[in-house]
Write an enzyme that holds these catalytic residues in place. Structure first.
Site, short mmCIF file in Angstrom:
data_model
loop_
_atom_site.label_atom_id
_atom_site.label_comp_id
_atom_site.label_asym_id
_atom_site.label_seq_id
_atom_site.Cartn_x
_atom_site.Cartn_y
_atom_site.Cartn_z
N LEU A 1 0.83 -1.21 0.00
CA LEU A 1 0.00 0.00 0.00
C LEU A 1 0.86 1.26 0.00
O LEU A 1 2.00 1.24 0.45
CB LEU A 1 -0.95 0.00 1.20
CG LEU A 1 -0.38 0.02 2.63
CD1 LEU A 1 0.12 1.40 3.03
CD2 LEU A 1 -1.41 -0.45 3.60
N GLU B 1 1.02 5.14 1.37
CA GLU B 1 0.40 6.10 2.28
C GLU B 1 -0.24 7.19 1.43
O GLU B 1 0.28 7.58 0.40
CB GLU B 1 1.45 6.69 3.23
CG GLU B 1 1.84 5.71 4.30
CD GLU B 1 2.95 6.20 5.22
OE1 GLU B 1 3.15 7.42 5.31
OE2 GLU B 1 3.62 5.36 5.82
N ASN C 1 10.41 -1.77 -3.89
CA ASN C 1 10.71 -0.45 -3.33
C ASN C 1 11.99 0.14 -3.91
O ASN C 1 12.05 1.33 -4.21
CB ASN C 1 10.81 -0.51 -1.80
CG ASN C 1 9.46 -0.31 -1.15
OD1 ASN C 1 8.47 -0.13 -1.85
ND2 ASN C 1 9.42 -0.32 0.17
N PHE D 1 5.69 7.46 -12.00
CA PHE D 1 6.78 7.53 -11.02
C PHE D 1 8.08 8.09 -11.60
O PHE D 1 9.17 7.72 -11.17
CB PHE D 1 7.03 6.13 -10.43
CG PHE D 1 6.99 6.14 -8.93
CD1 PHE D 1 5.80 6.33 -8.27
CD2 PHE D 1 8.14 6.02 -8.16
CE1 PHE D 1 5.73 6.37 -6.89
CE2 PHE D 1 8.10 6.06 -6.78
CZ PHE D 1 6.89 6.23 -6.15
N GLY E 1 11.40 10.37 0.32
CA GLY E 1 11.55 10.24 1.78
C GLY E 1 10.58 9.19 2.24
O GLY E 1 10.28 8.24 1.50
N CYS F 1 9.62 4.14 4.17
CA CYS F 1 10.00 2.89 3.50
C CYS F 1 11.21 2.99 2.59
O CYS F 1 12.20 2.30 2.83
CB CYS F 1 8.80 2.36 2.72
SG CYS F 1 7.48 1.81 3.80
N ARG G 1 8.31 10.94 8.40
CA ARG G 1 9.53 10.13 8.50
C ARG G 1 10.41 10.35 7.27
O ARG G 1 9.98 10.16 6.15
CB ARG G 1 9.17 8.65 8.69
CG ARG G 1 8.55 8.40 10.07
CD ARG G 1 8.17 6.94 10.28
NE ARG G 1 6.93 6.56 9.64
CZ ARG G 1 6.34 5.37 9.80
NH1 ARG G 1 6.87 4.46 10.58
NH2 ARG G 1 5.20 5.10 9.20
N1 LIG Z 1 4.05 2.70 5.99
C1 LIG Z 1 4.00 2.16 4.79
O1 LIG Z 1 3.61 2.82 3.80
C2 LIG Z 1 4.39 0.72 4.56
C3 LIG Z 1 4.04 0.10 3.36
C4 LIG Z 1 4.38 -1.23 3.18
C5 LIG Z 1 5.08 -1.92 4.15
N2 LIG Z 1 5.44 -1.28 5.31
C6 LIG Z 1 6.14 -2.04 6.33
O2 LIG Z 1 5.20 -2.43 7.31
C7 LIG Z 1 5.78 -2.43 8.62
C8 LIG Z 1 5.01 -1.50 9.54
O3 LIG Z 1 5.11 -0.19 9.03
P1 LIG Z 1 4.23 1.01 9.60
O4 LIG Z 1 4.50 2.19 8.74
O5 LIG Z 1 2.81 0.55 9.76
O6 LIG Z 1 4.90 1.20 11.02
P2 LIG Z 1 4.38 2.05 12.26
O7 LIG Z 1 5.58 2.47 13.00
O8 LIG Z 1 3.38 3.07 11.79
O9 LIG Z 1 3.56 0.98 13.13
C9 LIG Z 1 4.12 -0.07 13.84
C10 LIG Z 1 3.26 -0.31 15.07
O10 LIG Z 1 3.70 -1.48 15.72
C11 LIG Z 1 3.57 -1.28 17.12
N3 LIG Z 1 4.39 -2.25 17.83
C12 LIG Z 1 5.74 -2.30 17.96
N4 LIG Z 1 6.12 -3.36 18.68
C13 LIG Z 1 4.98 -4.03 19.01
C14 LIG Z 1 4.70 -5.20 19.74
N5 LIG Z 1 5.68 -5.93 20.28
N6 LIG Z 1 3.41 -5.57 19.91
C15 LIG Z 1 2.41 -4.83 19.37
N7 LIG Z 1 2.61 -3.71 18.65
C16 LIG Z 1 3.88 -3.31 18.48
C17 LIG Z 1 3.99 0.16 17.29
O11 LIG Z 1 3.54 0.69 18.54
C18 LIG Z 1 3.33 0.81 16.10
O12 LIG Z 1 2.04 1.28 16.39
C19 LIG Z 1 7.23 -2.03 8.41
O13 LIG Z 1 8.01 -3.18 8.27
C20 LIG Z 1 7.20 -1.27 7.10
O14 LIG Z 1 8.44 -1.30 6.43
C21 LIG Z 1 5.08 0.01 5.54
#
Ligand SMILES: NC(=O)c1ccc[n+]([C@@H]2O[C@H](COP(=O)([O-])OP(=O)(O)OC[C@H]3O[C@@H](n4cnc5c(N)ncnc54)[C@H](O)[C@@H]3O)[C@@H](O)[C@H]2O)c1
Length: 434
Positions: A151, A153, A209, A250, A258, A261, A328
């Site tokens: 996905l 953001e 990515n 893109f 930035g 990811c 971020r």
């Molecule tokens: N943000 C994006 O657009 C995106 C897209 C694809 C993949 N990802 C990947 O998905 C993953 C999550 O990304 P995000 O942006 O949602 O991160 P985020 O930091 O927004 O969310 C992570 C959440 O996990 C919680 N957490 C941490 N340790 C925990 C535990 N032990 N138990 C329960 N909850 C816990 C944190 O409090 C936080 O709310 C990453 O690996 C990222 O690379 C992110």
């Protein structure tokens, strides 16, 4: 189906909510108590278009529950998604601590056959590590599946509801069938569910990515060359985008990528090659991006001189891209820090990211509620994020508010010709104005 989603951030919250929206019973777990109490009250802690309404509806219909109690969530679910953070470590590698501790907690909560699905982006081989951790903490049967998330953001709900593809990495037929069934409502338009081994699934996420980041750095490099020779990146972009092998998507120049990811995933991928495999192309992608974040400040200094004390700049756009409040690794951080260091003052406006920006800049910059208010008595306007609302502003009013009619357009949102006719000096990326 009964699902648990562990980690309620950008990915976990969107995934959990969209699964609930398609009729599943979903328990979302997070260790952040304040996040959980906000969500339980129907308030969404992030800005993501369309997400608030979905959370509220599914909460009301009791398909969506938020808790800090991982033990119960796992016990009551047949599929457990993990979507915790994998931030960058100091050495560039992905920090997998949250994943490992979650795996340990899940392992000790398992009370029967469970499908454990990793959605977090993690180095290749992570699924095997998760399997080992689980095997060390439970005697119940389980399957581990890798299901990377693609996905974006700003369009996360839409992307999740209609993914280009769903990737399932795993070799347990029962688990794969269950997940295919879960995802079936999301691929009605015929987009494929690809089943592969866990390592290929993990690699697919990084490869996608890195390819996207590479496109951005590539077009930025071409843009800089365009400036040097008086060519126009807009024309060049259209010309190359019509080649079907390249495509129009893109390849927009700007002040660099930035977000949560691209930067960390590129660095993690470079680290995965070590020792023995030097990923030279990816290093260059990162280097070009770092340089690009400084391009606009160089233009500012060429116009105003290197000492910016006494100058004030209006900044439109703080988030790393439009339609999100995520700060971020936003290029705005590098740009604003450089301007502050050179003595300038900053008056900023962003439609959604002000609260997040405050955590970074606190009171070192001024924040405004309206885009035009940020312009008052500023020496110039810098556009750092291409929010739609910035595209057609009242230029006459902008001219009245600024001390001097100067615009640094870091995302090429304005037509430089039109601005010049209105009496502006305009700098953008990869165009003749330089
Ligand atoms: N943000 C994006 O657009 C995106 C897209 C694809 C993949 N990802 C990947 O998905 C993953 C999550 O990304 P995000 O942006 O949602 O991160 P985020 O930091 O927004 O969310 C992570 C959440 O996990 C919680 N957490 C941490 N340790 C925990 C535990 N032990 N138990 C329960 N909850 C816990 C944190 O409090 C936080 O709310 C990453 O690996 C990222 O690379 C992110």
């Amino acid at each position: 189906m009964n699902l648990a989603v562990i980690g309620t951030g950008y990915v976990g919250l969107v995934a959990g909510t969209c699964f609930a929206e398609s009729g599943n019973d979903v328990i979302c777990v997070d260790i952040d108590e304040s996040k959980i109490s906000m969500l339980s009250a129907g308030r969404v802690p992030i800005y993501e278009p369309g997400l608030g309404e979905l959370v509220q509806r599914n909460l009301k219909e009791q398909r969506l529950v938020f808790t800090t109690n991982l033990q119960t969530a796992v016990a009551e679910s047949s599929i457990v998604f993990i979507a915790v953070g994998t931030p960058q470590s100091v050495d560039g590698k992905a920090n997998i601590e949250q994943l490992l501790s979650t795996a340990r907690a899940v392992g000790s909560a398992i009370n029967g056959y469970k499908v454990i699905v990793n959605k977090s982006t993690a180095p290749v081989g992570m699924a095997d590590q998760i399997k080992n951790v689980l095997a060390g903490s439970t005697t119940y049967p389980f399957a581990v599946v890798v299901n990377p998330e693609f996905l974006k953001e700003g369009a996360a709900v839409e992307d999740f509801m209609k993914p280009d593809r769903v990737i399932l990495g795993g070799d347990d037929p029962e688990a794969i069938d269950l997940l295919k069934e879960l995802y079936e409502p999301f691929v009605r338009t015929g987009n494929p569910i690809l089943v592969m081994d866990t390592r290929s699934a993990e690699m697919s996420k990084y490869a996608a990515n890195a390819m996207l980041a590479m496109k951005i750095s590539y077009i930025n490099e071409v843009a800089n060359l365009c400036e040097k020779f008086g060519a126009d990146i807009g024309e060049v972009r259209r010309a190359i985008g019509l080649d079907r092998r390249i495509g129009p998507h893109f390849i927009f120049p700007g002040v660099g990528y930035g977000g949560s990811c691209f930067p960390k995933d590129i660095r993690a991928m470079i680290a995965m090659g070590e020792p023995g495999l030097e990923l030279a192309l990816l290093r260059a992608v990162e280097q070009v991006n770092e340089r690009q974040k400084g391009i606009l400040v160089e233009k500012v200094m060429r116009h105003f001189g290197r000492d910016l004390s006494g100058r004030t700049f209006a900044v439109w756009g703080l988030s790393f891209k439009p339609r999100t409040d995520d700060m971020r690794e936003a290029p705005s951080i590098t740009v604003i820090e450089s301007l502050l260091k050179a003595g300038a003052g900053i008056q900023a406006y962003d439609p959604e990211a002000t609260e997040e920006a405050r955590k970074i800049f606190s009171d070192r910059i001024r924040y405004h509620q309206r885009n035009y208010d940020a312009l008052k008595q500023a020496d110039a306007l810098l556009v750092l994020t291409e929010w739609n609302e910035f595209r057609r502003p009242n230029f006459q009013y902008i001219k009245e508010l600024l001390k001097q009619p100067v615009i640094f357009d870091g995302r090429n949102v304005f037509d430089p010709e039109e601005l010049r006719k209105l009496g502006f000096t305009c700098y953008s990326i990869g165009r003749k104005d330089g």
